[in-house]
Design a protein around this motif. Structure first.
Motif: not given
Ligand code: ADP
Ligand code: MG
Length: 153
Positions: A93-121
């Motif tokens: 719901e966060y990652a696919r909210d059409p009205r929002a962008a999403c920024v994630v700290e410690w994204p490891g646990a959510g591997r597989g949920y993030w859009p394929e097209d993403r920036l990784e810092l």
């Protein structure tokens, strides 16, 4: 792309530059040790997106949404979440909210949920002191465009 920031202000400024470019459905993953500067970066990101509200790590609440800007910004922090234990959070719901962008700290646990097209810092201490190394990777066409516009002129 690898950048160096010399201070928290410079890390915020980098975040602000990216925040100005963000569009709904953009996804930014932030990795790096505790104290690396992930939340500091998000403070700039929210500012750049025009959002209001104080930005701090949602380590206990897991998610926080900043509003009032060009778009909403979901800020997730999965530090305390174990891999495979993300079922109740509603990450999609966060990652696919059409009205929002999403920024994630410690994204490891959510591997597989993030859009394929993403920036990784990835942020890390550099040269001791206050400098930070910021390695930016783009996965996908949209993110490559963002990366290009983020690179130093
Ligand atoms: P994280 O979210 O990665 O755990 P924070 O952003 O909460 O990290 O904390 C980073 C800390 O390091 C802050 O106290 C900040 O002032 C300090 N700091 C020192 N130099 C920098 C820098 N170049 N970029 C970001 N933060 C820095
Ligand atoms: Mg943090």
């Amino acid at each position: 792309m690898t950048l160096l920031t010399a201070s928290p202000e410079e890390t915020r400024a980098l975040g602000r530059r990216l925040g100005r470019l963000l569009k709904p459905l953009d996804c930014v993953l932030l990795s790096g040790e505790l104290g690396a500067g992930k939340t500091t970066f998000v403070q700039g990101l929210a500012k750049g997106a025009g959002c209001r509200g104080r930005v701090s790590s949602p380590t206990f609440s897991l998610a926080r949404t900043y509003r009032g800007g060009r778009l909403n910004l979901h800020h997730l922090d999965l530090y305390r979440v174990e891999e495979g234990a993300t079922g109740d959070i509603g990450l999609e719901e966060y990652a696919r909210d059409p009205r929002a962008a999403c920024v994630v700290e410690w994204p490891g646990a959510g591997r597989g949920y993030w859009p394929e097209d993403r920036l990784e810092l990835s942020l890390s201490a550099a040269r001791g002191g206050a400098a930070r190394r910021v390695v930016v990777k783009a996965r996908g066409a949209r993110s490559r465009g963002l990366l290009r516009r983020l690179s130093p002129r």
